[in-house]
Design a protein around this motif. Structure first.
Motif, PDB file in Angstrom:
ATOM      1  N   GLY A 152       0.773  -1.072  -0.229  1.00 28.89           N
ATOM      2  CA  GLY A 152       0.181   0.025  -0.102  1.00 28.89           C
ATOM      3  C   GLY A 152       0.878   1.305  -0.055  1.00 28.89           C
ATOM      4  N   ILE A 153       2.102   1.189  -0.598  1.00 27.62           N
ATOM      5  CA  ILE A 153       2.997   2.417  -0.312  1.00 27.62           C
ATOM      6  C   ILE A 153       2.836   3.152  -1.531  1.00 27.62           C
ATOM      7  N   ASP A 154       2.335   4.358  -1.841  1.00 26.62           N
ATOM      8  CA  ASP A 154       2.235   4.975  -3.105  1.00 26.62           C
ATOM      9  C   ASP A 154       2.414   6.565  -2.775  1.00 26.62           C
ATOM     10  N   MET A 155       3.905   6.895  -2.745  1.00 28.40           N
ATOM     11  CA  MET A 155       4.093   8.139  -2.388  1.00 28.40           C
ATOM     12  C   MET A 155       4.977   8.997  -3.431  1.00 28.40           C
ATOM     13  N   CYS A 156       4.959  10.046  -3.828  1.00 31.54           N
ATOM     14  CA  CYS A 156       5.582  11.064  -4.538  1.00 31.54           C
ATOM     15  C   CYS A 156       6.581  11.986  -3.727  1.00 31.54           C
TER      16      CYS A 156
ATOM     17  N   ASN B  27      -2.965  15.135 -10.045  1.00 32.73           N
ATOM     18  CA  ASN B  27      -3.101  13.843  -9.906  1.00 32.73           C
ATOM     19  C   ASN B  27      -4.049  13.335  -8.925  1.00 32.73           C
ATOM     20  N   ASN B  28      -4.965  13.996  -8.458  1.00 36.52           N
ATOM     21  CA  ASN B  28      -5.741  13.752  -7.554  1.00 36.52           C
ATOM     22  C   ASN B  28      -5.213  13.222  -6.164  1.00 36.52           C
ATOM     23  N   ARG B  29      -4.288  13.836  -5.930  1.00 41.01           N
ATOM     24  CA  ARG B  29      -3.698  13.462  -4.385  1.00 41.01           C
ATOM     25  C   ARG B  29      -4.256  14.308  -3.538  1.00 41.01           C
ATOM     26  N   LYS B  30      -4.248  13.915  -2.123  1.00 41.14           N
ATOM     27  CA  LYS B  30      -5.216  14.556  -1.074  1.00 41.14           C
ATOM     28  C   LYS B  30      -4.267  15.547  -0.228  1.00 41.14           C
ATOM     29  N   LYS B  31      -3.075  14.920  -0.208  1.00 40.13           N
ATOM     30  CA  LYS B  31      -2.128  15.929   0.798  1.00 40.13           C
ATOM     31  C   LYS B  31      -0.954  15.744   0.556  1.00 40.13           C
TER      32      LYS B  31
ATOM     33  N   GLN C 239       2.164   4.069   4.558  1.00 33.97           N
ATOM     34  CA  GLN C 239       1.162   4.276   3.746  1.00 33.97           C
ATOM     35  C   GLN C 239       0.404   5.613   3.991  1.00 33.97           C
ATOM     36  N   GLN C 240       0.747   6.419   5.085  1.00 33.59           N
ATOM     37  CA  GLN C 240       0.254   7.513   5.327  1.00 33.59           C
ATOM     38  C   GLN C 240       0.787   8.764   4.462  1.00 33.59           C
ATOM     39  N   PHE C 241       1.756   8.444   3.754  1.00 33.28           N
ATOM     40  CA  PHE C 241       2.396   9.668   2.910  1.00 33.28           C
ATOM     41  C   PHE C 241       1.733   9.540   1.462  1.00 33.28           C
ATOM     42  N   ASP C 242       1.618  10.733   1.244  1.00 31.36           N
ATOM     43  CA  ASP C 242       0.961  10.897  -0.223  1.00 31.36           C
ATOM     44  C   ASP C 242       1.964  11.766  -1.033  1.00 31.36           C
TER      45      ASP C 242
END
Ligand SMILES: NC(=O)C1=CN([C@@H]2O[C@H](COP(=O)(O)OP(=O)(O)OC[C@H]3O[C@@H](n4cnc5c(N)ncnc54)[C@H](O)[C@@H]3O)[C@@H](O)[C@H]2O)C=CC1
Ligand SMILES: O=C(O)CCC(=O)C(=O)O
Ligand SMILES: [Mg+2]
Length: 372
Positions: free
Chosen positions: A145-149, A196-200, A250-253
């Motif tokens: 569930g890692i997905d960070m930029c 990119n429809n990122r939230k945070k 997983q907390q990072f966006d």
């Protein structure tokens, strides 16, 4: 005024960057090169260490897919440090506006030269480093569930290279943080998040200690965050961010970071999803875009052994293809690379396999055959 201009320019046509698996886009005002004779000319800097081997993988795959690119290869090296090759690479990138780059060696000893990697980014003002850290299907690691930029300021901060010995035994090393560069990297981060429809957006800093330098960076990001009400802005001290990244990534966006913290977090991120051979990246400026592995390792220890994982450079190359609007090629190549990794039969030693770089290239070429 500056903000308005950047806001306007950065919202122009989004550039899709990564493979079909992830529709990451960057909006920027960067210049799009023109085709001559139906082809783009792209600067290729294979770099030191494993650079030549992984660049061969890209060249073979692009050739097989008839990608309309002519490489202008510049064999600059940081070993031995001739300025000549470096100057040639700068000229080539200024002309072509787009490049694919491996990593150049920098000696650690004081007698050695300053980093050509850093000098290139500074000279071309490719200010935004984008590194994508995402689990890869088939590559099992401790966390899912890692997905960070990671969006890293690429031209100042701790990498300014301004050091002096004021008196024997006392060294001063300058970290430069400017409002202008903090603003433009913040703008880039929020526009990226929006597209990119990122939230945070999390700003990573050490403002408790460097109250002025990191304080300026942190405040700039937080202030700009107010212009983006649909995006949550938070902040985290770099020490904690490192700990949180390995315990609850997983907390990072989207993360926006000064230069050195960007390097550290991109290395932690690479470790989280399978290593430096897997992470794509790019450096974006107003005029020039240079695509290079996100974790930026030289790999001198395995040079010439046909062991390197070419994924990081291949995926960076697909980002380049999308930047040029060559999405069909990018889709096919990225699908093939991900399919090889998902299947797990062909694995380089960094992923506990025994396959070679050439085996991986061959497997990707075979997968591509099935996608026509
Ligand atoms: N030492 C240098 O000249 C430079 C260092 N750096 C930075 O310094 C940090 C560490 O660099 P180094 O100590 O030079 O690391 P390194 O180049 O020695 O790499 C660390 C390990 O990862 C492995 N590795 C790297 N890429 C791989 C791939 N594609 N496939 C398989 N294995 C791979 C290497 O074989 C090595 O065991 C990084 O943050 C990097 O960005 C960046 C540019 C130049
Ligand atoms: O160029 C170098 O020698 C080091 C640069 C680095 O660590 C990076 O770009 O992440
Ligand atoms: Mg680094």
């Amino acid at each position: 005024m500056l903000r308005t201009t950047l806001a306007k320019t950065l919202t122009r046509s989004p550039i899709p960057l990564v493979g079909a698996r992830s529709a990451t886009t960057v909006s920027s005002d960067i210049f799009k090169p023109l085709k001559y004779g139906g082809k783009y000319t792209v600067t290729l800097i294979p770099g030191d260490g494993i650079g030549a081997e992984v660049a061969e993988s890209v060249k073979a795959i692009f050739k097989a897919d008839n990608v309309p690119i002519d490489w202008e290869q510049v064999d600059v090296t940081g070993v031995g440090a001739s300025e000549e090759g470096f100057r040639e690479s700068v000229q080539s990138l200024k002309k072509n506006k787009v490049g694919l780059k491996g990593i150049l060696f920098t000696p650690v000893e004081r007698s050695g030269h300053a980093s050509f990697n850093v000098a290139l980014r500074q000279e071309l003002d490719i200010f935004a480093s984008l590194v994508l850290i995402k689990n890869i299907p088939g590559v099992k690691t401790r966390h899912d569930g890692i997905d960070m930029c990671l969006i890293r300021e690429n031209t100042e901060g701790e990498y300014s290279g301004l050091e002096h010995q004021s008196v024997p035994g006392v060294v001063e090393s300058l970290k430069i943080v400017t409002k202008y560069k903090s603003e433009r990297i913040s703008r880039f981060a929020f526009e990226f998040a929006l597209k990119n429809n990122r939230k945070k957006v999390t700003v990573v800093h050490k403002a408790n200690i460097m109250k002025l330098a990191d304080g300026l960076f942190r405040h700039t990001v937080q202030d700009m965050g107010k212009e983006y009400p649909t995006i949550t802005t938070n902040d985290m001290i770099v020490d904690n961010a490192s700990m949180q990244a390995v315990s609850y990534p997983q907390q990072f966006d989207v993360l926006v970071l000064p230069n050195l913290y960007g390097s550290i977090l991109s290395n932690i991120g690479a470790g989280l999803v399978g290593g430096p051979g897997l992470i794509p990246g790019c450096n974006i400026g107003r005029e020039i875009a240079v695509f290079e592995p996100g974790c930026r390792h030289v790999g001198l220890d395995i040079k010439g052994q046909n062991q390197a994982n070419p994924t990081a450079l291949l995926l960076s190359a697909t980002m380049l293809l999308r930047h040029l609007g060559l999405d069909d090629h990018a889709d096919r190549i990225s699908k093939a690379v991900y399919a090889v990794l998902a299947e797990g039969k062909v694995r380089t030693p960094d992923l506990n396999g025994t396959s070679t770089t050439s085996d991986f290239t061959k497997a990707a070429l075979e997968k591509m055959e099935t996608l026509y």
